[in-house]
Design an enzyme around this catalytic site. Structure first.
Site, PDB file in Angstrom:
ATOM      1  N   ASP A 535       0.860  -1.189   0.000  1.00  0.00           N
ATOM      2  CA  ASP A 535       0.000   0.000   0.000  1.00  0.00           C
ATOM      3  C   ASP A 535       0.895   1.237   0.000  1.00  0.00           C
ATOM      4  O   ASP A 535       2.083   1.156   0.319  1.00  0.00           O
ATOM      5  CB  ASP A 535      -0.953  -0.024   1.199  1.00  0.00           C
ATOM      6  CG  ASP A 535      -0.221   0.002   2.530  1.00  0.00           C
ATOM      7  OD1 ASP A 535       0.497   0.984   2.784  1.00  0.00           O
ATOM      8  OD2 ASP A 535      -0.357  -0.961   3.315  1.00  0.00           O
ATOM      9  N   GLU A 615      23.721 -21.392 -17.832  1.00  0.00           N
ATOM     10  CA  GLU A 615      22.795 -20.562 -17.052  1.00  0.00           C
ATOM     11  C   GLU A 615      23.533 -19.392 -16.404  1.00  0.00           C
ATOM     12  O   GLU A 615      23.000 -18.285 -16.324  1.00  0.00           O
ATOM     13  CB  GLU A 615      22.109 -21.419 -15.979  1.00  0.00           C
ATOM     14  CG  GLU A 615      21.055 -22.359 -16.561  1.00  0.00           C
ATOM     15  CD  GLU A 615      20.473 -23.297 -15.516  1.00  0.00           C
ATOM     16  OE1 GLU A 615      19.260 -23.542 -15.569  1.00  0.00           O
ATOM     17  OE2 GLU A 615      21.234 -23.802 -14.654  1.00  0.00           O
TER      18      GLU A 615
END
Ligand code: DGJ
Length: 737
Positions: A535, A615
């Site tokens: 929020d 990777e």
């Protein structure tokens, strides 16, 4: 001037770039809401206010025989209570004499430069000369209870903030049972409600429903914003899309119990009431004292959701987030949580940090498990000193070695919680919430500390401040892992127990404020089991929040998509994690995980030693790409190109530099299909006359208008959840005949 008063007509008008907001005082002193919507350039909107005699909608005593005047049908700025408006109320109050009632009449207003602040609560701030404040005072002449309605107008940013202050100018205590931050009457129009619901690991899923003749409620009673309902809603026309149509955003800047009620009444009026939830809320207001509500950030867009989101992104980035990292580039971090969970030693962490540094990571974050006797989530919370069985010699040897690798060091804490199995709980069992003579509900085997108490906050401040003073900690992840229940403070008398939930939130803000003020160089990241407290109030203290505990990129696309309606990507904590994913078990390519995490604060949450050489090379590429696109992603305009829930097999979104000079398009095949249709998206926000090249394919040139109206076609991608990023760079302007 964005706020004007017409003395003769008693009209108060707020104006932003795209919107007008207007109210009017009538001869009885009622404050009518006239209009909020598209800019009408100073027009008087009072003609919209027409009234008729409606059965069972009574009339205030002072209007005598005018049966057309009723508080039950009048659009109002803030409601009275118990005196004839039968719709949802902004306020519920028990007066000193036991009566339920408040009849508010206008007594004056002020127009002030700058943006108001709210005592003890976070609020949107003015960076200097960009906002004005309107303060309208209403008073009940009998009880002398006053409401001050405050409006902060950010003209250029198309944002109006609203909050209320209740002042008791009477002689007796009053009890407030409900105090909303805002009432917004929308007398005309039929609206859809867009809201953001979810659950742990699946926050902020978008749902859109037409409003019906009822009261719809979006709320949390969990003591926190919650994974389940974000305190943010949009009302829009049935036809509104990303790029067209009216829409209104309402976002509450608060981190506790909240409630948004939306009523469509007998006459098709829509009323929105938003604020602190009234469940278990009862606030005693003695004479001379004030109660302040948190504020709501309102915005209106005449041109669809994208503009509405851009308004929120701008205000949150520039006028909500604060501190050193508000605009500075934030470090690319590696967090050990999904790499080790509780099971780590100094050597294991260093092994991870070494590999992380080698790949180009900039900060190592040690998550849960480093303190007290924290070997599982059953014990240790509250004991904020190092678990020397895991980290002999304390934090110093780890931090020194991490720093020697060229990495910053960050630390996880969960200050608001305590385990029964902890020294803190054994010493202060009364510091945890529980109802008298009952065992409390356990959540993740932990209890919630009573942060309404100053002694508890002081203790926590000292623990955390000591850690920060004594160690070179450059980042703090502030977690919170359960809902509040059994809310009862042993320090407050019985008649004030209805204040505890809100006082808890104020306590969290006070603690966050002290720590962020005293340690301004530390980057704070909010977290509540992922995005359970996402929020704007938390963003006032920490410019980023861990978006979700779900790190599966395909699920994350939906979570980040929903979050993006109200919050900028610079606030969304997002990490690349291991595959198969720990939450869903899904296997996805590392490249796709990178593409999704880059639309956030970007970091890793895996053991890099377990990656193959190929990777590792991909991680190096991702880090280089993120650094290259950093400002484009964080400062650029964000466009949703697809709706993950509807558009079938792929998702796409785009960043465009504010000046249109470059753009990054992200596409993920989120549901691979055989012999699939082509992925074709119409791009947005480009300079229509600009000529763009697709970096890497420089021989092809595209006109901005062509990419926006004709679209861009991706090559067919095969495999599990493949993805692609396209970087467009403007190389000139089209020559027109
Ligand atoms: C919940 C957080 O969201 C996770 O990232 C992790 O920090 C755990 N808590 C640790 O307990």
């Amino acid at each position: 001037m964005s706020i004007r008063y017409d003395q003769e007509k008693k009209l108060l008008t707020l104006e932003t770039r795209s919107s007008t907001y207007q109210m009017q005082v009538d001869r009885y002193g009622f404050l009518h809401h006239l209009y909020y919507g598209r800019q009408v350039d100073g027009a008087n909107m009072a003609y919209l206010n027409s009234s008729y005699d409606r059965g069972f909608s009574g009339n205030p005593y002072d209007v005598k025989f005018d049966r057309t005047f009723s508080l039950d049908t009048l659009p109002q700025e803030y409601t009275s209570f118990g005196v004839g408006d039968f719709r949802i109320n902004g306020l519920s109050v028990v007066n000193g004499d036991g009566s339920y009632g408040a009849d508010f009449r206008y007594i004056g207003h002020k127009i002030l430069p700058g943006k108001y602040a709210i005592p003890d609560m976070p609020a949107v701030y003015d960076n200097g000369g960009e906002a004005e404040t309107l303060e309208v005072s209403l008073m009940d002449p009998v009880t002398r209870l006053m409401v001050k309605l405050r409006y902060g107008v950010f003209e250029d940013k198309d944002i109006i903030t609203r909050c209320a202050e209740i002042v008791n100018w009477g002689q007796e205590n009053v009890r407030l049972e409900k105090v909303a931050s805002l009432c917004l009457d929308m007398p005309f129009g039929k609206w859809d409600l867009v809201h953001f619901h979810g659950r742990h690991c699946m926050e902020r899923q978008v749902e859109r429903t037409p409003l019906i003749h009822s009261i719809q409620t979006i709320a949390s009673k969990r003591g926190m914003t919650s994974h389940h309902h974000n305190s943010f809603v949009i009302l829009c026309d049935h036809e509104t899309t990303e790029d067209s149509g009216d829409c209104y955003g309402l976002m509450l800047m608060y981190s506790g119990n909240h409630k948004t009620e939306i009523e469509v009444d007998q006459l098709e009026n829509t009323r929105v009431v938003m604020g602190i939830h009234d469940a278990q809320f009862l606030w005693t207001l003695p004479p001379g004292e004030s109660f302040h509500t948190p504020e709501v950030l309102l915005t209106y867009s005449p041109s669809g959701f994208t503009q509405l989101s851009h308004n929120y992104h701008t205000i949150i980035r520039h006028n909500v987030c604060r501190g050193k990292y508000k605009m500075a580039r934030r470090p690319i971090l590696l967090n050990n949580w999904e790499a080790t969970y509780f099971n780590f030693t100094l050597d294991k962490l260093l092994h991870i940090a070494e590999q992380a540094a080698e790949l180009g990571v900039e900060m190592f974050v040690m998550d849960d498990g480093w303190f007290g006797r924290r070997d599982s989530d059953n014990s240790g919370l509250g004991d904020w000193y190092v678990n020397e069985a895991k980290l002999p010699g304390g934090l110093a040897p780890l931090i020194e070695k991490v720093n020697a690798l060229g990495l910053k060091f960050g630390l996880w804490i969960e200050p608001e919680m305590v385990n029964e199995d902890s020294d803190l709980y054994r010493a202060h069992p009364d510091w945890a919430f529980s109802l008298p003579n009952r065992h409390p509900m356990m959540g993740r085997n932990q209890l919630v500390l009573d942060l309404s108490r100053q002694d508890v906050r002081d203790y926590l401040y000292e623990c955390i401040a000591r850690l920060l003073r004594e160690n070179r900690i450059e980042y703090i992840k502030w977690d919170m892992n359960r809902s509040l229940s059994d809310v009862y403070s042993r320090q407050l008398p019985r008649e004030r127990q209805g204040e505890v939930s809100h006082r808890y939130v104020l306590g969290v803000y006070e603690l966050m404020d002290r720590l962020t003020t005293d340690f301004p160089d530390v980057l704070f990241e909010g977290c509540a089991g992922g995005g359970g407290r996402f929020d704007p109030a938390i963003l006032y203290y920490s410019p980023q929040i861990w978006c979700s505990d779900d790190t599966d990129p395909i699920e994350r696309i939906k979570i980040q998509y929903g979050t993006s309606f109200g919050y900028p990507v610079s606030t969304m904590g997002a990490h690349v994690s291991a595959s198969p994913n720990h939450q869903t078990g899904r296997t996805t390519p590392l490249k796709t995980r990178g593409v999704v995490a880059m639309s956030g604060t970007f970091g890793y949450e895996l053991d890099p030693n377990k990656l193959s050489d190929e990777e590792k090379e991909e991680v190096r590429r991702q880090i280089a790409a993120f650094k290259k696109y950093y400002w484009l992603i964080q400062d650029g305009l964000y466009y949703r190109l697809t709706k993950p829930q509807d558009d079938g097999f792929y998702s796409a979104w785009q960043f465009v530099a504010q000046d249109g000079s470059e753009s990054l398009i992200n596409m993920v095949v989120s549901s691979p299909q055989p012999n699939s249709a082509l992925v074709h998206v119409r791009l947005k926000g480009l300079d229509p006359d600009g000529v763009y090249i697709d970096e890497g394919q420089e021989q092809r040139r595209y006109r901005g208008s062509a990419l926006m109206y004709g679209g861009y076609t991706f090559p067919v991608l095969h495999g599990d959840y493949p993805s692609m990023q396209i970087h467009l760079v403007r190389v000139g302007e089209a020559v027109k005949d």
